[in-house]
Scaffold this active site. Structure first.
Site, PDB file in Angstrom:
ATOM      1  N   ASN A  19      22.207   8.453 -18.601  1.00  0.00           N
ATOM      2  CA  ASN A  19      23.541   9.065 -18.685  1.00  0.00           C
ATOM      3  C   ASN A  19      23.463  10.585 -18.798  1.00  0.00           C
ATOM      4  O   ASN A  19      24.305  11.202 -19.444  1.00  0.00           O
ATOM      5  CB  ASN A  19      24.287   8.494 -19.908  1.00  0.00           C
ATOM      6  CG  ASN A  19      23.555   8.801 -21.208  1.00  0.00           C
ATOM      7  OD1 ASN A  19      22.384   9.169 -21.193  1.00  0.00           O
ATOM      8  ND2 ASN A  19      24.236   8.669 -22.314  1.00  0.00           N
TER       9      ASN A  19
ATOM     10  N   ASP B 186       0.796  -1.240   0.000  1.00  0.00           N
ATOM     11  CA  ASP B 186       0.000   0.000   0.000  1.00  0.00           C
ATOM     12  C   ASP B 186       0.826   1.286   0.000  1.00  0.00           C
ATOM     13  O   ASP B 186       0.295   2.357  -0.216  1.00  0.00           O
ATOM     14  CB  ASP B 186      -0.894   0.060   1.248  1.00  0.00           C
ATOM     15  CG  ASP B 186      -1.947  -1.022   1.241  1.00  0.00           C
ATOM     16  OD1 ASP B 186      -2.068  -1.695   0.215  1.00  0.00           O
ATOM     17  OD2 ASP B 186      -2.624  -1.184   2.267  1.00  0.00           O
TER      18      ASP B 186
ATOM     19  N   GLY C 155      -5.664  -0.153  -0.638  1.00  0.00           N
ATOM     20  CA  GLY C 155      -5.294   1.093   0.019  1.00  0.00           C
ATOM     21  C   GLY C 155      -6.396   1.553   0.957  1.00  0.00           C
ATOM     22  O   GLY C 155      -7.277   2.298   0.545  1.00  0.00           O
TER      23      GLY C 155
ATOM     24  N   HIS D 104      -6.159  -9.614  -4.777  1.00  0.00           N
ATOM     25  CA  HIS D 104      -4.835 -10.149  -4.481  1.00  0.00           C
ATOM     26  C   HIS D 104      -3.882 -10.193  -5.665  1.00  0.00           C
ATOM     27  O   HIS D 104      -2.690 -10.424  -5.473  1.00  0.00           O
ATOM     28  CB  HIS D 104      -4.962 -11.524  -3.823  1.00  0.00           C
ATOM     29  CG  HIS D 104      -5.326 -11.394  -2.381  1.00  0.00           C
ATOM     30  ND1 HIS D 104      -6.598 -11.058  -1.989  1.00  0.00           N
ATOM     31  CD2 HIS D 104      -4.574 -11.470  -1.261  1.00  0.00           C
ATOM     32  CE1 HIS D 104      -6.628 -10.960  -0.669  1.00  0.00           C
ATOM     33  NE2 HIS D 104      -5.407 -11.202  -0.206  1.00  0.00           N
TER      34      HIS D 104
ATOM     35  N   GLU E 174      27.591  -2.606 -22.803  1.00  0.00           N
ATOM     36  CA  GLU E 174      27.970  -2.749 -24.218  1.00  0.00           C
ATOM     37  C   GLU E 174      29.348  -2.174 -24.550  1.00  0.00           C
ATOM     38  O   GLU E 174      30.013  -2.656 -25.462  1.00  0.00           O
ATOM     39  CB  GLU E 174      26.894  -2.145 -25.123  1.00  0.00           C
ATOM     40  CG  GLU E 174      26.645  -0.657 -24.890  1.00  0.00           C
ATOM     41  CD  GLU E 174      25.491  -0.121 -25.730  1.00  0.00           C
ATOM     42  OE1 GLU E 174      25.047  -0.804 -26.656  1.00  0.00           O
ATOM     43  OE2 GLU E 174      25.040   1.009 -25.428  1.00  0.00           O
TER      44      GLU E 174
ATOM     45  N   GLU F 210      -9.733   1.278  -2.033  1.00  0.00           N
ATOM     46  CA  GLU F 210     -10.725   0.571  -1.208  1.00  0.00           C
ATOM     47  C   GLU F 210     -11.168   1.395   0.001  1.00  0.00           C
ATOM     48  O   GLU F 210     -12.271   1.216   0.498  1.00  0.00           O
ATOM     49  CB  GLU F 210     -10.212  -0.808  -0.777  1.00  0.00           C
ATOM     50  CG  GLU F 210      -8.966  -0.764   0.066  1.00  0.00           C
ATOM     51  CD  GLU F 210      -8.479  -2.154   0.486  1.00  0.00           C
ATOM     52  OE1 GLU F 210      -7.285  -2.286   0.761  1.00  0.00           O
ATOM     53  OE2 GLU F 210      -9.297  -3.079   0.536  1.00  0.00           O
TER      54      GLU F 210
ATOM     55  N   GLN G 202      -2.837  -7.763  -7.022  1.00  0.00           N
ATOM     56  CA  GLN G 202      -1.911  -6.660  -6.749  1.00  0.00           C
ATOM     57  C   GLN G 202      -0.743  -7.073  -5.878  1.00  0.00           C
ATOM     58  O   GLN G 202       0.305  -6.459  -5.871  1.00  0.00           O
ATOM     59  CB  GLN G 202      -2.660  -5.517  -6.045  1.00  0.00           C
ATOM     60  CG  GLN G 202      -3.729  -4.916  -6.897  1.00  0.00           C
ATOM     61  CD  GLN G 202      -4.708  -4.097  -6.072  1.00  0.00           C
ATOM     62  OE1 GLN G 202      -4.481  -2.938  -5.808  1.00  0.00           O
ATOM     63  NE2 GLN G 202      -5.793  -4.706  -5.659  1.00  0.00           N
TER      64      GLN G 202
ATOM     65  N   ARG H  51      27.159 -19.310 -23.150  1.00  0.00           N
ATOM     66  CA  ARG H  51      26.341 -18.686 -24.199  1.00  0.00           C
ATOM     67  C   ARG H  51      26.325 -17.186 -23.936  1.00  0.00           C
ATOM     68  O   ARG H  51      26.423 -16.764 -22.788  1.00  0.00           O
ATOM     69  CB  ARG H  51      24.892 -19.179 -24.129  1.00  0.00           C
ATOM     70  CG  ARG H  51      24.720 -20.639 -24.402  1.00  0.00           C
ATOM     71  CD  ARG H  51      24.841 -20.942 -25.904  1.00  0.00           C
ATOM     72  NE  ARG H  51      24.563 -22.344 -26.177  1.00  0.00           N
ATOM     73  CZ  ARG H  51      25.435 -23.336 -26.069  1.00  0.00           C
ATOM     74  NH1 ARG H  51      26.678 -23.090 -25.676  1.00  0.00           N
ATOM     75  NH2 ARG H  51      25.085 -24.577 -26.352  1.00  0.00           N
TER      76      ARG H  51
END
Ligand code: ADP
Length: 751
Positions: A530, A160, A203, A293, A626, A259, A295, A652
């Site tokens: 960046n 919450d 909430g 649920h 990279e 809620e 959530q 790999r």
């Protein structure tokens, strides 16, 4: 090493309690591994306080490997429970006996305010509980003396985001992911049939999830406990907005209800009531979706994985430095940094907000939620409007232009949407420049209207188009001409490195080209993260989640064979994505350009892999930026490990490429894009017409929005490597190492 107190060596137990939250596993993993790194004995208490009361098998000593393979799992692998026995002194006496028998004198509790309150009470009673156990001859005096004080530290696990003392609770970001995924899905079906939906989110006392998900999904209306609609006929007002929206071309209508939503008089507003109101007023069927649920579930988001690593690490260091006199602390995050606050103070404040809401003092409730919550609410009220306020008669209507620069970043559209709507709502004219600075050179410019950005909140890519155009001499003449022709009085550039550079060029050519004497502001949007002046740029969170999801799958695929993966991620020369995805996926090694890669490093890593696989390791995971090293490429590293690893393991590599840039923006990127774009438009309105005209870039710095002078751009960056000179996240490298590098006892190594 943290300062030790008198009761060394400390033995530590960790438990998860109360409602489960995604990210709890990552927190437990971080606690266990940090504690082992600090030469502590560490135990996990299974099933929350119930396990502490039961003892036996439910309190288990943990090794490096016992928290392997749980990082990506939702919920809590060590279980959670609500425990009545612990509410009674008798239960706590039993729990104390179980802990002290194992020599445990410190406790990290991951839970909500209830769990933390229980922990605090336990700590207060601890000396008496031990005295009683000695008296009953259930433990020896020496045992009691060895553990005479109990140190506790709290971490907040709650979807919450309802706890004072931390900007984000563990699980809240993941819950927002679940909600936005669901609402995005609902809005596509709703749009197909022009339907109206009411979505109820969690909430009870906190509207965080409802408010942020409404901003992130472009919903029409949100009802939250802290700020009920401030008019008595709110029902009519809400329906009017939905009706006008439909007439203006919206195809779906979505109302998000927390809620705990209530009206000004404290009467609950249920989703059923909202549905009834909508049906009566609009004369059309409305449907309710209670997310429930869902959530709470699913794999934790990148944020909930790396944040918890930092929180868990800090919690153990806090235990080590705590003295018996210290008040117990809650470890949280504020302004993008880990902070400590007195635990019970936070619990009290949390209860106080609930009390203020119950007392219908909504102004105070919003005040207590803080500045960015209030700002978000204000922005939402503009964004949900079906149509803008008409311009005030006689007001100066500015002509402000928006464009992109650099590579596409998820969240760019969200930012444009917010800028367009806020600008128009303030009576101004917003021009969209297509294809970045190339479009400004070509004069490819259109006026944008309110509905032209409908549906953009959740759309990935960049609808306006973006290019990496670097400006040269003749470009300036063309740009100056188009700025004059279109009478552009302010420029918002939403983009990355190339965009910042182009904006800076315009700014520095102002003496030669008077047309450039308009306010210019840059909003950081780049997956590479960046850009100077902003600790986070829009798009980076989405990219991180994209990387994490793929790496999770790669790891699963490798389970069957003894394999090492070398995964290459983007970032240009900035290692943010590599380091943070390493933290979020449990990579053993990350290679960054900032640190460089030497042959010696590779030899050491190879020896480590060989040793690990010899001792039963099944999976290796290395993440490489990279541009970590120009010559030791991903292919080279894989070939080296493959050849030298012989029959022990195979290797790999996976170059993730553009999938990192794609997809719908994450909730965080949508929310921040909205927040920054709002500030940028306010800046342009404020600065328009002033001389000399301002040039700036905006950013999120220690969690706050800040402005920097565009003039400082070159001074703040390492332009050869296209990254800021100061990069806050580099500090996190030692923590990443603690999480990733197993001690000698490990068999499996990775995850
Ligand atoms: P949350 O931690 O999510 O707020 P709860 O309020 O249900 O969840 O609390 C979880 C557990 O913490 C309870 O089942 C109980 O064992 C313990 N607990 C909560 N409040 C107290 C208290 N005042 N005294 C002792 N234990 C408590």
């Amino acid at each position: 090493m943290a300062q030790m107190s008198t009761q060394q060596p400390k033995s530590l137990a960790v438990l998860t309690s109360g409602g489960d939250a995604p990210g709890m596993n990552a927190a437990v993993r971080a606690v266990v591994r940090t504690a082992l790194d600090q030469d502590m004995d560490v135990y996990a208490v299974y099933e929350g306080y119930q396990g502490m009361v039961d003892g036996g098998e439910r309190i288990r000593k943990m090794s490096w490997d016992s928290v392997g393979g749980i990082l990506h799992q939702g919920g809590t692998a060590i279980g959670s429970a609500r425990c009545t026995a612990f509410r009674n002194r008798e239960g706590r006496l039993q729990a104390a006996r179980n802990l002290v028998t194992l020599g445990i004198n410190s406790l990290i509790v991951i839970g909500g305010d209830g769990s933390l309150t229980g922990a605090n009470l336990f700590r207060q009673e601890w000396p008496e509980l031990l005295a009683e156990l000695v008296e009953q001859e259930k433990i020896s005096r020496e045992t009691a003396e060895r553990c005479s004080q109990l140190a506790i530290v709290g971490l907040v696990g709650s979807i919450d985001n309802d706890m004072f003392g931390t900007d984000m609770t563990i699980g809240a970001d993941t819950a927002l992911h679940r909600i936005t995924e669901a609402v995005d899905a609902i809005s596509s079906t709703a749009a197909s049939h022009q339907r109206t939906f009411v979505v109820e989110v969690m909430g009870r006392n906190c509207g965080y999830l409802a408010l942020m998900s409404a901003i992130a999904t472009g919903a029409d209306w949100a009802l939250i406990p802290e700020s009920p609609p401030n008019v008595d006929n709110w029902e009519e007002k809400m329906c009017q907005v939905l009706k006008v929206g439909r007439e203006a071309g919206r195809r779906d209508s979505i109302v998000i209800v927390a809620e705990g939503a209530q009206d000004r008089n404290g009467n609950p507003i249920s989703s059923n009531y909202v549905k009834k109101v909508l049906e009566e007023y609009l004369g059309q069927k409305a449907r309710i979706t209670v997310l429930g649920h869902v959530q709470r579930g699913g794999s934790p988001s990148a944020f909930d994985r790396y944040l918890t690593a930092l929180l868990g690490h800090a919690a153990v260091l806090e235990i080590l430095s705590a003295t018996p006199q210290n008040e117990p602390q809650l470890i949280g995050i504020r302004e993008n940094r880990i902070i400590h606050s007195p635990l019970m103070g936070c619990v009290e404040q949390t209860h106080a907000i609930a009390g203020v809401i119950a007392a219908q003092d909504y102004e105070k409730a919003m005040e207590m939620r803080g500045g960015s919550f209030k700002e978000a609410f204000r922005a939402l009220r503009t964004l949900v409007r079906a149509l803008p306020h008409p311009p005030t008669p006689g007001q100066k209507r500015l002509r402000l232009a928006v464009l992109h620069g650099g590579g596409p970043a998820p969240g760019m559209n969200t930012a444009v949407r917010a800028a367009v709507r806020l600008g128009i709502d303030n009576g101004h004219i917003i021009l969209g420049i297509n294809n970045g600075f190339q479009g400004l050179i070509d004069g490819d410019i259109d006026e944008m209207d309110w509905m032209s950005v409908a549906g953009w909140a959740l759309r990935g890519g960049a609808e306006l188009g973006t290019t990496r155009k670097a400006l040269t001499g003749s470009d300036f003449y063309a740009i100056a001409r188009h700025i004059e022709e279109h009478n552009i009085e302010g420029l918002l550039m939403i983009g990355g490195w190339a965009g910042y550079q182009a904006a800076y060029r315009l700014y520095s050519e102002r003496d030669n080209f008077p047309a450039f004497n308009i306010p210019i502001i840059c909003l950081p949007a780049s997956i590479n993260n960046n850009l100077p002046g902003s600790e986070l740029s829009i798009g980076a969170d989405t990219a991180l989640n994209n990387i994490m999801e793929v790496v999770d799958k790669i790891k699963q695929s490798a389970v069957a064979s003894r394999r090492c993966f070398v995964v290459e991620v983007m970032g240009r020369y900035c290692g943010y994505l590599a380091l943070m995805s390493g933290l979020a996926t449990g990579a053993e090694r990350v290679y960054l350009h900032e640190e460089g890669v030497t042959l010696k490093d590779l030899q050491k890593d190879l020896a480590y892999l060989v040793d690990g696989f010899k001792h039963g390791k099944r999976l290796g995971l290395m993440i490489r930026n990279e541009n970590a090293n120009l010559f030791y490429t991903t292919e080279f590293m894989s070939a080296l490990f493959e050849e030298e690893g012989g029959d022990l393991f195979d290797v790999r590599h996976a170059i993730l490429g553009h999938l990192q840039q794609g997809g719908d923006p994450s909730p965080f990127d949508r929310i921040q894009a909205t927040r920054l774009a709002t500030k940028c438009v306010e800046f342009l309105i404020e600065e328009a017409g002033k001389t000399p005209a301002a040039g700036a870039f905006i950013g999120l710095q220690t969690g706050k929005v800040q402005f920097f002078n565009l003039e400082d751009f070159p001074r703040m960056v390492d332009s050869a490597h296209q990254r800021p000179i100061e990069q806050w996240w580099l500090e996190l490298r030692p923590i990443a190492k603690v999480m990733a590098q197993p001690g000698p006892q490990s068999q499996e190594g990775v995850t």
